[in-house]
Design a protein around this motif. Structure first.
Motif, PDB file in Angstrom:
ATOM      1  N   THR A   1      72.640  74.613 102.509  1.00  0.00           N
ATOM      2  CA  THR A   1      71.742  75.768 102.444  1.00  0.00           C
ATOM      3  C   THR A   1      70.328  75.354 102.031  1.00  0.00           C
ATOM      4  OG1 THR A   1      72.541  76.165 100.184  1.00  0.00           O
ATOM      5  CG2 THR A   1      73.584  77.405 101.951  1.00  0.00           C
ATOM      6  N   SER A   2      70.209  74.308 101.206  1.00  0.00           N
ATOM      7  CA  SER A   2      68.890  73.854 100.776  1.00  0.00           C
ATOM      8  C   SER A   2      68.097  73.234 101.924  1.00  0.00           C
ATOM      9  CB  SER A   2      69.029  72.835  99.642  1.00  0.00           C
ATOM     10  OG  SER A   2      69.795  71.715 100.068  1.00  0.00           O
ATOM     11  N   GLN A   3      68.775  72.888 103.026  1.00  0.00           N
ATOM     12  CA  GLN A   3      68.103  72.265 104.163  1.00  0.00           C
ATOM     13  C   GLN A   3      67.802  73.255 105.290  1.00  0.00           C
ATOM     14  OE1 GLN A   3      71.328  69.429 104.812  1.00  0.00           O
ATOM     15  NE2 GLN A   3      70.032  67.760 104.104  1.00  0.00           N
ATOM     16  N   LEU A   4      68.250  74.484 105.139  1.00  0.00           N
ATOM     17  CA  LEU A   4      68.114  75.454 106.226  1.00  0.00           C
ATOM     18  C   LEU A   4      66.659  75.762 106.546  1.00  0.00           C
ATOM     19  CD1 LEU A   4      70.997  78.003 105.561  1.00  0.00           C
ATOM     20  CD2 LEU A   4      70.753  76.455 107.504  1.00  0.00           C
TER      21      LEU A   4
ATOM     22  N   ASP B   1      82.145  78.590  99.338  1.00  0.00           N
ATOM     23  CA  ASP B   1      82.732  77.537  98.512  1.00  0.00           C
ATOM     24  C   ASP B   1      81.957  76.233  98.618  1.00  0.00           C
ATOM     25  OD1 ASP B   1      84.802  79.256  97.692  1.00  0.00           O
ATOM     26  OD2 ASP B   1      85.969  78.786  99.488  1.00  0.00           O
ATOM     27  N   THR B   2      81.554  75.875  99.829  1.00  0.00           N
ATOM     28  CA  THR B   2      80.885  74.589 100.033  1.00  0.00           C
ATOM     29  C   THR B   2      79.365  74.723 100.154  1.00  0.00           C
ATOM     30  OG1 THR B   2      81.150  74.749 102.436  1.00  0.00           O
ATOM     31  CG2 THR B   2      82.916  73.677 101.199  1.00  0.00           C
ATOM     32  N   ARG B   3      78.861  75.953 100.363  1.00  0.00           N
ATOM     33  CA  ARG B   3      77.428  76.191 100.583  1.00  0.00           C
ATOM     34  C   ARG B   3      76.931  75.391 101.785  1.00  0.00           C
ATOM     35  NH1 ARG B   3      76.443  80.652  98.620  1.00  0.00           N
ATOM     36  NH2 ARG B   3      74.212  80.199  98.506  1.00  0.00           N
ATOM     37  N   ILE B   4      77.779  75.313 102.807  1.00  0.00           N
ATOM     38  CA  ILE B   4      77.457  74.543 104.010  1.00  0.00           C
ATOM     39  C   ILE B   4      77.427  75.487 105.202  1.00  0.00           C
ATOM     40  CG2 ILE B   4      78.331  72.784 105.607  1.00  0.00           C
ATOM     41  CD1 ILE B   4      79.305  71.204 103.238  1.00  0.00           C
ATOM     42  N   ASN B   5      76.477  75.258 106.076  1.00  0.00           N
ATOM     43  CA  ASN B   5      76.345  76.053 107.287  1.00  0.00           C
ATOM     44  C   ASN B   5      76.577  75.145 108.503  1.00  0.00           C
ATOM     45  OD1 ASN B   5      75.920  78.204 108.920  1.00  0.00           O
ATOM     46  ND2 ASN B   5      73.831  78.607 108.297  1.00  0.00           N
ATOM     47  N   LEU B   6      76.665  75.752 109.671  1.00  0.00           N
ATOM     48  CA  LEU B   6      76.915  75.017 110.906  1.00  0.00           C
ATOM     49  C   LEU B   6      75.795  75.290 111.897  1.00  0.00           C
ATOM     50  CD1 LEU B   6      79.050  73.375 112.690  1.00  0.00           C
ATOM     51  CD2 LEU B   6      79.702  75.609 113.572  1.00  0.00           C
ATOM     52  N   ILE B   7      75.276  74.213 112.509  1.00  0.00           N
ATOM     53  CA  ILE B   7      74.343  74.384 113.616  1.00  0.00           C
ATOM     54  C   ILE B   7      74.936  73.689 114.839  1.00  0.00           C
ATOM     55  CG2 ILE B   7      72.359  74.464 112.080  1.00  0.00           C
ATOM     56  CD1 ILE B   7      71.585  71.693 113.133  1.00  0.00           C
ATOM     57  N   ARG B   8      74.545  74.186 116.000  1.00  0.00           N
ATOM     58  CA  ARG B   8      75.115  73.685 117.249  1.00  0.00           C
ATOM     59  C   ARG B   8      73.980  73.362 118.215  1.00  0.00           C
ATOM     60  NH1 ARG B   8      78.677  78.015 118.901  1.00  0.00           N
ATOM     61  NH2 ARG B   8      80.139  77.118 117.407  1.00  0.00           N
TER      62      ARG B   8
END
Length: 398
Positions: free
Chosen positions: A247-250, A285-292
């Motif tokens: 999320t900090s990199q979004l 839980d992981t604070r992770i997102n997905l980009i495609r």
């Protein structure tokens, strides 16, 4: 004689005191310790830390308290180089770990239009390549056979009784033909049926798409229901590079950002792509997102499951920038040394921005045209501490 001797002694003592007083109050001289340069006194004595004698240091004429003057020899030995700062372009990049996956937008499911028993499969292995229009399977279906008989019967009735009745056989024929089309027969198969007027017990169905078989759950002899899946095909002409981003990199991810997908297994092959999708939901839980990222795959060289890197480059912008080594940073902030005069240097506080490669953006503290120390900044910092006995950042407003 004694009076003369006494007067000479008294004159010696007074002169010594006067010299010591001048030495102690000389504004151009201060005393510091070579072991503890932070100690600064304005009269001779001993270091309060290590108890060594303080060393006198003569201030250079024309040197302000916040400036540092060096000789030509010191500048050469210290490898101190300067340059005039100017506006330039700088951009950031984000490197993400990714995996190549199927482009689900180009995946096709081939299903049965009728209920029946699969008598023959023309492709039996996962990964087989199927061309559009290639025979895929043969099926025995009583419903389909009855529909074919109805079509042939309508054709025969028209030929026999068209002149003797007012029944519209063309409408009956079209209705029977439409049923066959809806159940998956092609125009060519229906034309052959009209020509031969004979039905075979099984019917061959052809692939409606091109791709590699990624799912094959049916076997010869199995019964399939209407709408049941025969195979799933994947077209690998394009692939998805799916990467996880914190999320900090979004903030660095933008649909307008230039994106490069790097394939390490192909000698770091770089393919330019575009961001197709950014998951609007973040895993709590992981604070992770997905980009495609969608990339072309000419010749189907790349395979799903391969590791990759997604390099997201932010748009270039005009800004002042310096080599990273020119900026001194600690817990108090960041400073840069600038040349304020001939062989004279001064420490100024700056606000750094993004880093790209070996350069760092300077948001404030410098202006275009300032002469900045590019190499030797840490040497100037140490020399200032030794000569002044203080941190050059101490006088800045933090």
């Amino acid at each position: 004689m004694r009076y003369i001797t006494f007067m000479a002694f008294l004159l010696f003592v007074l002169t010594s005191c006067k010299n010591n007083n001048q030495l102690a109050t000389d504004p151009d001289t201060y005393y510091t310790c070579s072991m503890d340069p932070q100690v600064v006194e304005y009269k001779p004595g001993k270091c309060p830390i290590c108890k060594m004698d303080l060393t006198p240091v003569k201030k250079k004429k024309g040197e302000n308290k916040d400036e540092l003057q060096l000789s030509e020899q010191q500048i050469q030995l210290g490898n101190i180089h300067t340059d005039t700062i100017r506006n330039g372009t700088i951009g950031d990049q984000l490197v993400l770990t990714a995996t190549l996956n199927l482009d689900q937008m180009k995946s096709t499911s081939v299903s049965s239009r009728v209920m029946g028993r699969v008598e023959k499969l023309f492709y039996k292995n996962m990964g087989d390549y199927v061309n559009q229009g290639a025979p895929l399977y043969e099926i025995y279906s009583e419903d389909l056979n009855n529909a074919k008989q109805e079509y042939i019967l309508a054709l025969n009735k028209k030929r026999e009784f068209a002149a003797e009745t007012v029944i519209d056989f063309d409408q009956l024929i079209q209705s029977a033909k439409t049923k066959l089309l809806l159940w998956g027969l092609s125009e060519a198969q229906i034309a052959e049926l009209a020509k031969s007027r004979k039905t075979a017990p099984t019917t061959t169905f052809y692939s409606t798409a091109t791709g590699f078989i990624t799912q094959l759950d049916i076997r010869e002899g199995d019964y399939v229901m209407e709408g049941g899946t025969i195979v799933k095909l994947a077209n690998l002409s394009t692939l998805w590079a799916e990467a996880q981003v914190f999320t900090s990199q979004l903030s660095a991810v933008d649909n307008n950002s230039m994106t490069i997908v790097q394939i390490p297994e192909f000698d770091n092959l770089e393919i330019q792509g575009r961001i197709e999708f950014v998951n609007p939901e973040i895993n709590p839980d992981t604070r992770i997102n997905l980009i495609r990222v969608s990339i072309p795959n000419p010749g189907n060289q790349l395979k799903p499951g391969m590791p990759a890197y997604v390099i997201v480059k932010s748009p270039q912008r005009t800004s002042l920038s310096l080599p990273i080594d020119a900026v001194i940073r600690d817990g108090k902030g960041a400073t840069v040394w600038i040349q304020s005069g001939k062989n004279t240097f001064k420490s100024v506080m700056v606000q750094p921005g993004l880093e790209s490669g070996d350069r760092i953006e300077i948001k404030s503290g410098l202006k275009e045209g300032d002469v900045v120390v590019l190499s030797g900044a840490y040497l100037l910092h140490s020399e200032y501490v030794f000569k002044k006995g203080a941190d050059p950042m101490a006088g800045h407003n933090h």
